[in-house]
Design an enzyme around this catalytic site. Sequence first.
Site, mmCIF file in Angstrom:
data_model
loop_
_atom_site.group_PDB
_atom_site.id
_atom_site.type_symbol
_atom_site.label_atom_id
_atom_site.label_comp_id
_atom_site.label_asym_id
_atom_site.label_seq_id
_atom_site.Cartn_x
_atom_site.Cartn_y
_atom_site.Cartn_z
ATOM 1 N N LYS A 114 30.626 7.489 -13.704
ATOM 2 C CA LYS A 114 29.763 7.236 -12.551
ATOM 3 C C LYS A 114 28.279 7.408 -12.899
ATOM 4 O O LYS A 114 27.414 6.797 -12.284
ATOM 5 C CB LYS A 114 30.108 8.178 -11.392
ATOM 6 C CG LYS A 114 31.552 8.165 -10.932
ATOM 7 C CD LYS A 114 31.851 6.996 -10.021
ATOM 8 C CE LYS A 114 33.219 7.050 -9.368
ATOM 9 N NZ LYS A 114 34.369 7.052 -10.285
HETATM 10 C C1 LIG Z 1 35.511 6.231 -10.401
HETATM 11 C C2 LIG Z 1 36.396 6.418 -11.581
HETATM 12 C C3 LIG Z 1 37.333 5.428 -11.963
HETATM 13 C C4 LIG Z 1 37.562 4.151 -11.171
HETATM 14 O O1 LIG Z 1 36.500 3.243 -11.279
HETATM 15 P P1 LIG Z 1 36.350 2.027 -10.258
HETATM 16 O O2 LIG Z 1 35.039 1.422 -10.533
HETATM 17 O O3 LIG Z 1 36.409 2.665 -8.883
HETATM 18 O O4 LIG Z 1 37.483 1.099 -10.475
HETATM 19 C C5 LIG Z 1 38.102 5.661 -13.112
HETATM 20 N N1 LIG Z 1 37.980 6.801 -13.811
HETATM 21 C C6 LIG Z 1 37.089 7.770 -13.474
HETATM 22 C C7 LIG Z 1 37.030 9.011 -14.280
HETATM 23 C C8 LIG Z 1 36.269 7.607 -12.348
HETATM 24 O O5 LIG Z 1 35.399 8.585 -12.018
#
Ligand SMILES: *Cc1c(COP(=O)(O)O)cnc(C)c1O
Length: 496
Positions: A114
């Site tokens: 993120k």
């Molecule tokens: C948010 C997240 C995801 C999923 O990503 P998307 O963009 O929502 O598909 C996968 N792994 C981790 C560790 C995340 O924080």
Amino acid sequence: MEMKYLSTRGKAETVESAKAILQGIAEDGGLFVPTEIPKVDAAFVQELVGLSYAERAKKILGLFLTDYTVEEIARCVEGAYGGGKFDDEAVAPVKCVGDVSVLELWHGPTSAFKDMALQLLPRLLSEALKKTGETKETLILVATSGDTGKAALAGFADVPQTKIMVFYPDGGVSDMQRLQMVTQQGGNVSVVAVKGNFDDAQTGVKEIFGDGDFASKLDGAGVRLSSANSINWGRLVPQIVYYFSAYADLVKTGTIKNGDQINFTVPTGNFGNILAGFYARQMGLPVGKLVCASNQNNVLTDFLQTGYYDKNRDFFKTISPSMDILVSSNVERMLYHTTGDAPGVRGWMEALATEGRYDAGVGMIQRFQNYFWAGWADDAKTKATIREVFEAEHYVLDTHTAVAWTVAHEYQRRTHDERPMVVVSTASPYKFSGSVLEALGEDASGSPFELLDRLEKKSGTTAPKGLASMKDARAIHEGSCEKEKMRDAVLAFAEK
Ligand SMILES: *Cc1c(COP(=O)(O)O)cnc(C)c1O
């Protein structure tokens, strides 16, 4: 070329990127998408090979954010990815592990992918405020089940003309996740525990966003609300960069020649990460298949195989919690780009809101399958993968990345597709130490810091500073509120 943004549901005005980023969501409830996807050629990709991550980002963002000046984009990018905020010089390094490459997206301040977007979004938003002459403060409201809250706090802390308020379910996040949030510094941040579960916190925030009277009250205090979740174009566009960056790195190391096709497997929840890969592919990056990996909440596997989306199913709490999602909001953008049919998208999204399901049809699925493949892995398989990869390669996968690893290999076994595979890695294993230790056959009891120590010893690697330093950090935000009182908390913070 001037880039504009329109709504996937076709009933909102076309805007420039600064406005799309400020608004977050279009007025008709749709998501902003570019009117046209910019195209690049092999020479463009070749130029990226010799550049740093930040320089690559400037070139790619420049194609989409045409209303920002070169200097504005440079300021945002250098603020986000420069200054030692990422603990790897490459920002998003590609590692060769066994028979695949792993794209590590977790070297940012909160150790999850993120950060790739949430380090940049606040800066894009802050520039957008200046460009549009907005004088009000923007208050970002977030309901979080863990990862997003901390990444958003870290991104927005002390960004001028913004405030950020995060609600998390009291007792509903891990000890480490809570510590990461309640120790957040910054003059413009607030973190509140809601007496309830994640749904209560999320519903509370959604109700506040939909409350016109409350918006006027805040307006009186000189504040406008906005959101930092992945429906915002400003969170999606930074993610396109690392697909190009990974490709350029593979050319640089001689793993591929410029022009060769590669595949990516992406651990997927809200479909934001993999959608960024889709944009990169549509722009002309030589990508064969994008493999969508889910955990037991496999609504997307079913959808990409049958065209039928149905969220009316059991919800599972898994060891990859950031993928425990049944409504993947960014699918809407993919539907729009595949059909160009805004009224059709509106109809499907209305059906999803009222009945929890819609049928995109067989014709659509044939088109999806040109670029997507989908699979899923349960917790037992995921843990087995963590153990096998550690034993064979001495490399520790986190639980989300292990889902992707499992599905990537299933894809290769079933299709005999021999194009190079990149597994997209979304979190440091230290962020999910308990489950990872269990998978490795170790004791998983104890404080979050005991788990970090144990994983360091077992793996011979070092825990990210951001996590280890929590040990000495002081809790600043001890506030909590009843779920009925969230509005009061927001108003009090807005007026502060
Ligand atoms: C948010 C997240 C995801 C999923 O990503 P998307 O963009 O929502 O598909 C996968 N792994 C981790 C560790 C995340 O924080």
